[in-house]
Scaffold this motif. Sequence first.
Motif, PDB file in Angstrom:
ATOM      1  N   GLY A 273       1.370 -21.482 -58.835  1.00  0.00           N
ATOM      2  CA  GLY A 273       0.721 -20.870 -59.992  1.00  0.00           C
ATOM      3  C   GLY A 273      -0.183 -21.796 -60.771  1.00  0.00           C
ATOM      4  N   ASP A 274       0.201 -23.074 -60.894  1.00  0.00           N
ATOM      5  CA  ASP A 274      -0.684 -24.041 -61.563  1.00  0.00           C
ATOM      6  C   ASP A 274      -1.617 -24.586 -60.489  1.00  0.00           C
ATOM      7  OD1 ASP A 274       1.521 -25.170 -60.310  1.00  0.00           O
ATOM      8  OD2 ASP A 274       1.631 -26.888 -61.650  1.00  0.00           O
ATOM      9  N   ILE A 275      -2.721 -23.879 -60.340  1.00  0.00           N
ATOM     10  CA  ILE A 275      -3.565 -24.030 -59.155  1.00  0.00           C
ATOM     11  C   ILE A 275      -4.371 -25.318 -59.140  1.00  0.00           C
ATOM     12  CG2 ILE A 275      -3.754 -21.539 -58.867  1.00  0.00           C
ATOM     13  CD1 ILE A 275      -6.599 -21.757 -60.036  1.00  0.00           C
ATOM     14  N   SER A 276      -4.800 -25.685 -57.948  1.00  0.00           N
ATOM     15  CA  SER A 276      -5.756 -26.759 -57.722  1.00  0.00           C
ATOM     16  C   SER A 276      -7.072 -26.144 -57.280  1.00  0.00           C
ATOM     17  CB  SER A 276      -5.235 -27.709 -56.642  1.00  0.00           C
ATOM     18  OG  SER A 276      -6.277 -28.501 -56.101  1.00  0.00           O
ATOM     19  N   ALA A 277      -8.167 -26.781 -57.648  1.00  0.00           N
ATOM     20  CA  ALA A 277      -9.479 -26.320 -57.199  1.00  0.00           C
ATOM     21  C   ALA A 277      -9.770 -26.750 -55.776  1.00  0.00           C
ATOM     22  CB  ALA A 277     -10.571 -26.855 -58.125  1.00  0.00           C
ATOM     23  N   TYR A 278      -8.941 -27.648 -55.233  1.00  0.00           N
ATOM     24  CA  TYR A 278      -9.219 -28.227 -53.927  1.00  0.00           C
ATOM     25  C   TYR A 278      -8.391 -27.630 -52.796  1.00  0.00           C
ATOM     26  CZ  TYR A 278     -11.961 -31.820 -56.253  1.00  0.00           C
ATOM     27  OH  TYR A 278     -12.917 -32.477 -56.978  1.00  0.00           O
ATOM     28  N   MET A 279      -7.265 -27.051 -53.130  1.00  0.00           N
ATOM     29  CA  MET A 279      -6.382 -26.557 -52.068  1.00  0.00           C
ATOM     30  C   MET A 279      -5.479 -25.464 -52.602  1.00  0.00           C
ATOM     31  SD  MET A 279      -3.640 -29.705 -52.016  1.00  0.00           S
ATOM     32  CE  MET A 279      -4.873 -30.944 -52.492  1.00  0.00           C
ATOM     33  N   ILE A 280      -5.021 -24.624 -51.685  1.00  0.00           N
ATOM     34  CA  ILE A 280      -3.954 -23.662 -51.973  1.00  0.00           C
ATOM     35  C   ILE A 280      -2.666 -24.277 -51.468  1.00  0.00           C
ATOM     36  CG2 ILE A 280      -3.009 -21.399 -51.344  1.00  0.00           C
ATOM     37  CD1 ILE A 280      -5.924 -20.426 -51.147  1.00  0.00           C
ATOM     38  N   ARG A 281      -1.696 -24.428 -52.364  1.00  0.00           N
ATOM     39  CA  ARG A 281      -0.444 -25.105 -52.013  1.00  0.00           C
ATOM     40  C   ARG A 281       0.686 -24.099 -51.846  1.00  0.00           C
ATOM     41  NH1 ARG A 281       0.806 -29.464 -56.414  1.00  0.00           N
ATOM     42  NH2 ARG A 281       2.351 -30.053 -54.824  1.00  0.00           N
ATOM     43  N   SER A 282       1.278 -24.088 -50.658  1.00  0.00           N
ATOM     44  CA  SER A 282       2.488 -23.317 -50.395  1.00  0.00           C
ATOM     45  C   SER A 282       3.650 -24.307 -50.432  1.00  0.00           C
ATOM     46  CB  SER A 282       2.401 -22.623 -49.033  1.00  0.00           C
ATOM     47  OG  SER A 282       3.610 -21.974 -48.716  1.00  0.00           O
ATOM     48  N   VAL A 283       4.351 -24.342 -51.561  1.00  0.00           N
ATOM     49  CA  VAL A 283       5.332 -25.412 -51.787  1.00  0.00           C
ATOM     50  C   VAL A 283       6.761 -25.019 -51.414  1.00  0.00           C
ATOM     51  CG1 VAL A 283       3.913 -26.438 -53.583  1.00  0.00           C
ATOM     52  CG2 VAL A 283       5.667 -24.780 -54.216  1.00  0.00           C
ATOM     53  N   ALA A 284       7.065 -23.722 -51.398  1.00  0.00           N
ATOM     54  CA  ALA A 284       8.444 -23.317 -51.096  1.00  0.00           C
ATOM     55  C   ALA A 284       8.862 -23.749 -49.698  1.00  0.00           C
ATOM     56  CB  ALA A 284       8.590 -21.808 -51.257  1.00  0.00           C
ATOM     57  N   VAL A 285       7.904 -23.801 -48.773  1.00  0.00           N
ATOM     58  CA  VAL A 285       8.257 -24.153 -47.395  1.00  0.00           C
ATOM     59  C   VAL A 285       8.729 -25.594 -47.287  1.00  0.00           C
ATOM     60  CG1 VAL A 285       6.790 -22.415 -46.321  1.00  0.00           C
ATOM     61  CG2 VAL A 285       5.810 -24.639 -46.898  1.00  0.00           C
ATOM     62  N   ARG A 286       8.240 -26.473 -48.153  1.00  0.00           N
ATOM     63  CA  ARG A 286       8.662 -27.871 -48.052  1.00  0.00           C
ATOM     64  C   ARG A 286      10.143 -28.024 -48.395  1.00  0.00           C
ATOM     65  NH1 ARG A 286       5.588 -29.822 -53.503  1.00  0.00           N
ATOM     66  NH2 ARG A 286       7.437 -30.146 -54.813  1.00  0.00           N
ATOM     67  N   LYS A 287      10.641 -27.141 -49.243  1.00  0.00           N
ATOM     68  CA  LYS A 287      12.060 -27.180 -49.581  1.00  0.00           C
ATOM     69  C   LYS A 287      12.889 -26.661 -48.412  1.00  0.00           C
ATOM     70  CE  LYS A 287      10.856 -26.351 -54.407  1.00  0.00           C
ATOM     71  NZ  LYS A 287      10.947 -25.391 -55.545  1.00  0.00           N
ATOM     72  N   LYS A 288      12.427 -25.586 -47.798  1.00  0.00           N
ATOM     73  CA  LYS A 288      13.163 -24.984 -46.688  1.00  0.00           C
ATOM     74  C   LYS A 288      13.222 -25.920 -45.483  1.00  0.00           C
ATOM     75  CE  LYS A 288      13.313 -20.849 -43.764  1.00  0.00           C
ATOM     76  NZ  LYS A 288      12.751 -19.487 -43.544  1.00  0.00           N
ATOM     77  N   TYR A 289      12.144 -26.674 -45.266  1.00  0.00           N
ATOM     78  CA  TYR A 289      12.065 -27.517 -44.078  1.00  0.00           C
ATOM     79  C   TYR A 289      12.173 -29.004 -44.426  1.00  0.00           C
ATOM     80  CZ  TYR A 289      10.466 -23.232 -41.804  1.00  0.00           C
ATOM     81  OH  TYR A 289      10.385 -21.952 -41.314  1.00  0.00           O
ATOM     82  N   ALA A 290      12.814 -29.317 -45.537  1.00  0.00           N
ATOM     83  CA  ALA A 290      12.880 -30.699 -46.024  1.00  0.00           C
ATOM     84  C   ALA A 290      13.548 -31.654 -45.041  1.00  0.00           C
ATOM     85  CB  ALA A 290      13.607 -30.736 -47.365  1.00  0.00           C
ATOM     86  N   LYS A 291      14.498 -31.173 -44.254  1.00  0.00           N
ATOM     87  CA  LYS A 291      15.235 -32.047 -43.337  1.00  0.00           C
ATOM     88  C   LYS A 291      14.646 -32.061 -41.935  1.00  0.00           C
ATOM     89  CE  LYS A 291      19.587 -31.456 -45.854  1.00  0.00           C
ATOM     90  NZ  LYS A 291      21.028 -31.041 -45.774  1.00  0.00           N
ATOM     91  N   GLU A 292      13.560 -31.336 -41.743  1.00  0.00           N
ATOM     92  CA  GLU A 292      12.936 -31.290 -40.420  1.00  0.00           C
ATOM     93  C   GLU A 292      12.010 -32.483 -40.209  1.00  0.00           C
ATOM     94  OE1 GLU A 292      13.851 -29.156 -38.223  1.00  0.00           O
ATOM     95  OE2 GLU A 292      15.026 -27.847 -39.541  1.00  0.00           O
TER      96      GLU A 292
END
Length: 362
Positions: A273-292
């Motif tokens: 929600g607090d967007i960047s002008a440079y990229m679209i960030r999908s952050v929930a996946v990093r939590k799900k796959y943190a141990k991969e």
Amino acid sequence: MTRRLGVSIYPEHSTVEKDIAYLTLASTHGFDRVFTCLLSVNKPKEEIVAEFTEIITHAKQLGMEVILDVAPAVFDQLEISYDDLSFFAELGADGVRLDVGFDGLKEAQMTYNKYNLKIELNMSNDVDYLDNILTFNANKGNLLGCHNFYPQRYTGLPYDFFIRCSERFRKHGIRTAAFVTASDAPLGPWSINDGLCTLEEHRTLPVDVQAKHLWATGLIDDVIIGNAYASEEELRLLGSLQRDMIELKVTFTEETTELEKTVTLDEVHLRRGDISAYMIRSVAVRKKYAKEDFPERESKAQVKGDIFIGNNTFGKYKGELQVVLQEMPLDERKNLIATVDEQEHFLIDYIAPWGTFRLREK
């Protein structure tokens, strides 16, 4: 509102058998709207009625809604009237499209017709047409809106005008529709057919990209193929689209791992929600796959449409998926995994803060 797909048929330029076969095929791919029209009265009225009744009856058996567009010049010759819609009810149609408007009062009165037929209004005018109709206490439940299509190249609507016209209907909660064009479908209402789309910028785009764009605006509910007959592949492609979120086609690099493909394709992504002008960030996946395991590999400078995933060297950002909006320098902490199809780059800009989106392999 549930978003729908539609096809168009032109019985006076084809045969009942071809139209019925096309509707059957379209129905199997999730299409449930039909646009059709009476263009002339070269045949006896009884013959016209018989043909349209057979086709419309078949469409209704398939669960498809049929809206019939009739040119005003035909009314006198067929001895029918806008004040008496029994002709359309007897054909089995669900509604009538008014390509040419009246004074507002007549349209409002028509919404109370005893057959409960829908009255579909022409959306392709940036005037207070709809507001005027509503001042006469129209039955909103029987009102629909549908843009025009434009068979002649360079005559379709410009985007900004299209948006203004569509917003007039959206603010009142009226169901809306617009047309896209199939790539090689010669049938339309007239002899000129350079494609039958609403937006001029759609004329040379793949049909699925056109549909995605209309839905991405958030202003169009129903997408109708204006020309006939679309290929089965085009029908299948449209029928398989995500209708409620943006879905982008991507091509993976040769180095992309199975895990990275899983993160890309199997997840519904949510833009931070607090967007960047440079990229679209999908952050929930990093939590799900943190141990991969996301091994580091050679990367490249980041350009619009590239998709990266944080690798093992990126700390807490490992596994985060990013869609690039504008050019950035090389960052070796990220692995390039895929690229959005170039024809869909403009759709990336429609992914809003907190917007959900999916990625699909081309």
